[in-house]
Design an enzyme around this catalytic site. Structure first.
Site, PDB file in Angstrom:
ATOM      1  N   ARG A 158       0.804  -1.237   0.000  1.00 46.66           N
ATOM      2  CA  ARG A 158       0.000   0.000   0.000  1.00 46.66           C
ATOM      3  C   ARG A 158       0.834   1.283   0.000  1.00 46.66           C
ATOM      4  O   ARG A 158       0.282   2.373  -0.054  1.00 46.66           O
ATOM      5  CB  ARG A 158      -0.967   0.046   1.184  1.00 46.66           C
ATOM      6  CG  ARG A 158      -1.913  -1.136   1.272  1.00 46.66           C
ATOM      7  CD  ARG A 158      -3.001  -1.075   0.225  1.00 46.66           C
ATOM      8  NE  ARG A 158      -3.983  -2.126   0.423  1.00 46.66           N
ATOM      9  CZ  ARG A 158      -4.363  -2.984  -0.520  1.00 46.66           C
ATOM     10  NH1 ARG A 158      -3.838  -2.938  -1.732  1.00 46.66           N
ATOM     11  NH2 ARG A 158      -5.266  -3.911  -0.272  1.00 46.66           N
ATOM     12  N   ASP A 175      -1.057 -13.445   1.380  1.00 43.30           N
ATOM     13  CA  ASP A 175      -1.995 -12.637   0.599  1.00 43.30           C
ATOM     14  C   ASP A 175      -2.465 -11.427   1.409  1.00 43.30           C
ATOM     15  O   ASP A 175      -3.635 -11.052   1.385  1.00 43.30           O
ATOM     16  CB  ASP A 175      -3.187 -13.482   0.130  1.00 43.30           C
ATOM     17  CG  ASP A 175      -4.061 -12.717  -0.862  1.00 43.30           C
ATOM     18  OD1 ASP A 175      -3.518 -11.875  -1.591  1.00 43.30           O
ATOM     19  OD2 ASP A 175      -5.281 -12.948  -0.882  1.00 43.30           O
TER      20      ASP A 175
END
Lengths: 439, 325
Positions: free
Chosen positions: A75, A315
């Site tokens: 991110r 993940d």
């Protein structure tokens, strides 16, 4: 204490040594010197402890190569309110992960050399876990023009993928696989036929009951089988990410039998949960690919056990509360996973389905090998290690995550297995505090 | 000058057309090269216009833009005394298949002796040759063949190195789309040279090993100990992420510079069929290095080779001098 000018030495004694590379599973000790593993073995220090080394008595805990997490969404840059390289590194360290690879789906997209260098520089600044990145396979994740695979590979991109976006165009995938053979790098695909992917959960009865559009199970095996044919044509090295269905596992099994250069992974939620977890519109269980039915969950667990699935990744997909607390169809995809990767995976060992050594192979040796690295207990290798108690029981509480985002479907989920210490380049970057240990 | 090649009269060149190198024998190729050598030896400044092809009509029929090849053929025909007509047919304005045959019929009515045809579609020149009743030289068809380019390349090499057999030649670049590469592979392997092709995997055609060429995707490895480095042109539209990600990546890994050329033999020669993209497939200084670069020789040999081809197809029975006035 250490003599000035000589590398710092640490003796980890009273450990259960676990090394999937050599098959070693025995009580013993390990010595690090500076950033490297210096020595290890069941009889190390039988003649006494070295005087100049710091001694860490691990009380019988397991010591293994640090976990290698091959699929993380960092991110940063672009969505630092959800996660940063610093917060993800702290969360990874708490999860026993010593190396992780970020997807290129940041803002801006990692599709040029500057993006790869940015991640490398930020990781150096943090000095925690080793953070790498994949580069985008196509410019801007647009699915049309391949990126500068050769230059990006030279600058340290660990592989090429469009992240959560599948490459749907067969000609683009063919040329990418072909082009990448010149640089012996891996292409990762999230296999899901784009034109069948309009839904928000597993297609089928439950989706019908909930009134939500489904993603058919076959969307996965369709794109995977196409890709496997392209691999056969081009000889490119290919990795299928996040398998979720029995058919996809079967396709991989046959491809491996035919000797194709292919590997695959899954994440713990695909062998731990089934689609019932999204019943009641629980958006925290909204992941991509979607959680499937019980028979698929069982098939994924079986494939991890039998080795058809090479690696387990977290993940890790951090999302803030605003992005998740929405009507199911509008909620963001993904689950935070760095801090739950090891304990959720250990369930397969506690269920008696596979040995601890075999499980660690899926979490260390195999993902490292796919990324052309090495994770093993061998003198001379970097001392990237995890010390954990495989049996300690605890209950997952996302509010205690070090990750900036707490979006986990495993709230209140009881697990066994706790990371006690994480070591990168010989340095402890995480040590379980006594207050946390008392929980 | 018949004593230079005493055994050349038979076999000569027993073909009506020159559509490609594929299928030509070693003897036939040598015949054309020897004849071209004779023309190349003549000093163009004192050139006495030949009347060998006096009264012959050659039509340059180009369905694809080309200045160099057309000019080269025109000069060759004029130096042999032929009448030359240039016809350019803009490919954008035609419906190819239909117009090709129509054009052939129209031209046949003009009774030319030889057509030089360039066409963007592979196989179009061969198709046209079946519909006309004169000799046809393929001036380049699609990605198929460009026989006179391969002959002039071979002549340039042979004049500089003294031979073709036993040499190692690396053909580098867009082999997939290159007619020059195909014709050169046929010619060089027929003549006993070792041929390597070097390209990114996306620009290597399927089954290229079956042509007798060894394929490399690592340029340094492919150039190791070669005698000749033959660069191919890469079209701009192929460098935008479809076949190759970018110009800078292409030049970094597949552009010829001094560093990569260092793995070739110290006296290795550099060739390029032109027009060059300096800074894309070849370093500018290298292209101009007269010790290493055969690029200007290639242009000069182009006229001689085309004279030889015209001669062989139209007056194959005549030795070169006979036609001089």
């Amino acid at each position: 204490m250490a003599v000035p000018g000589t590398p710092h030495r640490v003796a980890y004694i009273n450990v259960r040594l676990l090394d999937p590379a050599s098959g070693l599973d025995a009580p013993g000790a390990l010595l690090t010197e500076g950033t490297q593993i210096a020595d290890l073995g069941p009889r190390l220090f039988n003649d006494g402890l070295p005087e100049d080394a710091e001694v860490v008595d691990c009380g019988g805990a397991c010591l293994a190569p640090g976990l290698v997490d091959m699929r993380v969404q960092l991110r940063e840059p672009g969505e630092e309110h959800k996660e940063t390289i610093a917060s993800a590194s702290r969360a990874a360290a708490a999860g026993g992960i010593t190396s992780m690879v970020g997807l290129p789906n940041t803002d801006p997209v990692v599709d040029d050399v500057a993006g790869v260098e940015f991640v490398a520089r930020r990781a150096r600044d943090e000095k925690l876990v080793k953070v790498y990145t994949y580069a985008a396979l196509t410019r801007g994740l647009g699915g049309r023009e391949i990126t500068e695979i050769g230059l990006l590979h030279e600058y340290g991109a660990r592989g090429f993928t469009d992240g959560v976006k599948p490459v749907g165009n067969a000609q683009v995938m063919r040329r990418a696989l072909s082009y990448a053979t010149a640089f012996d790098t891996v292409i990762l695909q999230h296999p899901q036929e784009p034109r069948l992917s309009g839904g928000v959960m597993n297609g089928g009865e439950l989706a019908t009951r909930l009134g939500l559009p489904g993603i058919p199970r076959l969307a996965e095996v369709m794109l995977l089988e196409r890709d496997l044919r392209l691999v056969e044509m081009t000889g490119g090295r290919y990795h299928a990410s996040l398998l979720s269905t029995a058919e996809a596992v079967e396709a991989m099994r046959r491809a491996k039998e035919r000797g194709l250069p292919v590997t695959c992974d899954t994440a713990p939620h695909y062998f731990t949960l089934n689609e019932n977890a999204v019943g009641d519109y629980r958006s925290f269980a909204k992941v991509l690919p979607p959680l499937r039915g019980e028979s698929d969950r069982a098939a994924i667990a079986e494939a991890v056990v039998d080795g058809t699935i090479d690696a387990i990744c977290s993940d890790h997909a951090p999302q803030d509360q605003d992005a998740k607390r929405l009507p199911f169809a509008a909620a963001a995809w993904g689950m935070a996973g760095l801090e739950t990767l090891l304990p959720l995976s250990l369930a397969l060992v506690h269920q008696g389905r596979m040995s601890l050594l075999e499980l660690l192979k899926r979490l260390t040796l195999n993902p490292a090998a796919i990324l052309q690295g090495r994770a093993a207990l061998e003198p001379g290798l970097p001392a990237d290690l995890v010390i954990f108690d495989p049996d300690r029981a605890w209950v997952i509480d996302p509010d205690r995550f070090l990750s900036k985002s707490k979006n986990s479907a495993f709230d209140n989920h009881p697990v066994q297995g706790k990371v006690l210490r994480t070591i990168v380049d010989g340095r402890s970057i995480f040590t379980l505090s006594e207050t946390a240990a008392a929980d | 000058m018949s004593e230079t090649h005493p055994s050349r009269e038979p076999p000569g060149f027993p073909h009506r057309h020159l559509l490609g190198i594929e299928g030509l024998s070693r003897g036939e190729i040598e015949f054309l090269l020897d004849l071209a050598d004779v023309y190349a030896a003549k000093d163009p400044r004192d050139h006495q216009r030949s009347s060998l092809l006096s009264g012959y009509t050659v039509i340059n029929l180009f369905f694809e833009n080309s200045t160099r090849t057309r000019t080269s053929f025109e000069l060759a025909a004029k130096r042999l005394g032929a009448e030359v007509i240039n016809m350019s047919v803009a490919s954008s304005s035609i419906k190819k298949g239909e117009t090709l045959i129509d054009t052939a019929m129209t031209l046949t009515a003009m009774r030319p002796d030889l057509l030089v045809v360039r066409h963007p579609d592979s196989g179009a020149v061969s198709l046209l040759s079946e519909k006309v009743d004169c000799a046809v030289i393929n001036g380049g068809d699609g990605s198929h063949e460009h026989p006179t380019q391969a002959l002039l390349d071979a002549l340039s090499i042979r004049r500089r190195k003294g031979r073709l057999a036993g040499l190692t030649v690396a053909i580098c670049g867009d082999v997939l789309h290159s007619r020059v590469a195909r014709s050169n592979i046929y010619l060089l392997t027929t003549m006993g040279a070792q041929v390597r092709v070097i390209a990114p995997p996306t620009l290597l055609p399927a089954g290229i090993e079956r042509f007798g060429a060894q394929a490399f995707t690592d340029m340094r490895a492919g150039l190791a100990d070669v005698d000749i480095v033959m660069m191919l042109r890469l079209q701009n539209e192929r460098m935008q992420g479809s076949y190759v990600p970018s110009v800078r990546e292409y030049f970094r890994f597949y552009g010829l510079d001094q560093e990569k050329l260092a793995s070739a033999k110290p006296d290795a020669l550099v060739m390029h069929p032109g027009p060059m993209n300096r800074g894309v497939e070849i370093d500018s200084e290298l292209a101009d290095d007269i010790d290493r670069s055969l690029i200007h020789t290639q242009v000069a040999m182009g006229v001689a080779v085309r004279m030889a081809c015209l001669h062989a197809l139209l007056r194959g029975e005549e030795p070169p001098e006979e036609g001089r006035a």
